[in-house]
Design a protein around this motif. Structure first.
Motif, PDB file in Angstrom:
ATOM      1  N   ILE A  20     -26.000  95.836  65.923  1.00 23.07           N
ATOM      2  CA  ILE A  20     -25.424  95.757  64.582  1.00 23.07           C
ATOM      3  C   ILE A  20     -24.142  94.934  64.614  1.00 23.07           C
ATOM      4  O   ILE A  20     -23.513  94.786  65.657  1.00 23.07           O
ATOM      5  CB  ILE A  20     -25.137  97.152  63.980  1.00 23.07           C
ATOM      6  N   ALA A  21     -23.765  94.407  63.450  1.00 25.59           N
ATOM      7  CA  ALA A  21     -22.517  93.655  63.310  1.00 25.59           C
ATOM      8  C   ALA A  21     -21.425  94.609  62.834  1.00 25.59           C
ATOM      9  O   ALA A  21     -21.666  95.445  61.964  1.00 25.59           O
ATOM     10  CB  ALA A  21     -22.698  92.524  62.309  1.00 25.59           C
ATOM     11  N   LYS A  23     -16.780  95.099  62.462  1.00 25.38           N
ATOM     12  CA  LYS A  23     -15.435  94.526  62.513  1.00 25.38           C
ATOM     13  C   LYS A  23     -14.656  95.315  63.557  1.00 25.38           C
ATOM     14  O   LYS A  23     -14.697  96.553  63.573  1.00 25.38           O
ATOM     15  CB  LYS A  23     -14.722  94.661  61.171  1.00 25.38           C
ATOM     16  N   ASN A  61     -19.123  88.988  71.432  1.00 25.01           N
ATOM     17  CA  ASN A  61     -18.377  88.187  70.470  1.00 25.01           C
ATOM     18  C   ASN A  61     -19.196  86.921  70.205  1.00 25.01           C
ATOM     19  O   ASN A  61     -19.257  86.038  71.056  1.00 25.01           O
ATOM     20  CB  ASN A  61     -16.998  87.823  71.029  1.00 25.01           C
ATOM     21  N   PRO A  62     -19.840  86.817  69.033  1.00 26.51           N
ATOM     22  CA  PRO A  62     -20.674  85.642  68.749  1.00 26.51           C
ATOM     23  C   PRO A  62     -19.887  84.326  68.773  1.00 26.51           C
ATOM     24  O   PRO A  62     -20.447  83.278  69.078  1.00 26.51           O
ATOM     25  CB  PRO A  62     -21.220  85.913  67.347  1.00 26.51           C
ATOM     26  N   SER A 103     -15.497  89.795  63.979  1.00 22.00           N
ATOM     27  CA  SER A 103     -16.846  90.339  63.810  1.00 22.00           C
ATOM     28  C   SER A 103     -17.526  90.291  65.165  1.00 22.00           C
ATOM     29  O   SER A 103     -17.531  89.244  65.824  1.00 22.00           O
ATOM     30  CB  SER A 103     -17.642  89.504  62.811  1.00 22.00           C
ATOM     31  N   LEU A 104     -18.051  91.425  65.588  1.00 22.58           N
ATOM     32  CA  LEU A 104     -18.726  91.538  66.871  1.00 22.58           C
ATOM     33  C   LEU A 104     -20.121  92.092  66.659  1.00 22.58           C
ATOM     34  O   LEU A 104     -20.421  92.679  65.626  1.00 22.58           O
ATOM     35  CB  LEU A 104     -17.954  92.479  67.800  1.00 22.58           C
ATOM     36  N   LYS A 105     -20.961  91.949  67.664  1.00 21.59           N
ATOM     37  CA  LYS A 105     -22.282  92.584  67.689  1.00 21.59           C
ATOM     38  C   LYS A 105     -22.216  93.680  68.739  1.00 21.59           C
ATOM     39  O   LYS A 105     -21.698  93.458  69.842  1.00 21.59           O
ATOM     40  CB  LYS A 105     -23.370  91.586  68.072  1.00 21.59           C
ATOM     41  N   LYS A 120     -29.866  88.207  69.715  1.00 22.30           N
ATOM     42  CA  LYS A 120     -29.350  88.364  68.347  1.00 22.30           C
ATOM     43  C   LYS A 120     -28.055  87.661  68.146  1.00 22.30           C
ATOM     44  O   LYS A 120     -27.154  87.595  68.777  1.00 22.30           O
ATOM     45  CB  LYS A 120     -29.210  89.843  68.026  1.00 22.30           C
TER      46      LYS A 120
END
Length: 120
Positions: A20-21, A23, A61-62, A103-105, A120
């Motif tokens: 999931i994404a 903050k 971290n995308p 924003s992280l996954k 993802k």
């Protein structure tokens, strides 16, 4: 007036079963965590409002492509709109220090979803 520790916001990490994404922010001060262990600002630990202590999360971290595994050992963040507070060591490894809030996954490190993180 209520103290920040008594405020509970919805926690998007509760019951996480897939990537999931979220903050996230980071913190680097404190002496004792809510779990009772000494806070290590250079550690790979994190604070969640609801996840059980000891839960391991794979965090990506995308923006940088960096991935770390953190262990929940504290409570927080107590700022609305944030889901996770990382110890400074984990934030540094993810390359998020300058941004502060990113924003992280995330995925449970012990769940099958963690093996899908790269997809993802």
């Amino acid at each position: 007036m209520m103290s920040p520790a008594s405020i509970v916001y919805a926690d998007s990490l509760a019951g996480i079963t897939d990537v999931i994404a979220i903050k996230a922010s980071y913190y680097s001060s404190g002496k004792i965590t809510a779990s009772g262990e000494a806070f290590d600002p250079d550690g790979f630990t994190a604070a969640s409002r609801t996840m059980p202590f000891g839960t391991r999360l794979e965090v990506r971290n995308p923006a940088t492509g960096r991935v770390v595994v953190v262990r929940i050992n504290d409570r927080g963040p107590f700022v609305k709109g944030r889901d996770l507070d990382l110890a400074r060591g984990a934030a540094l490894a993810l390359g998020m220090i300058e941004a502060g809030v990113v924003s992280l996954k995330v995925a449970r490190a012990d769940a099958p979803a963690a093996t899908k993180m790269a997809e993802k």
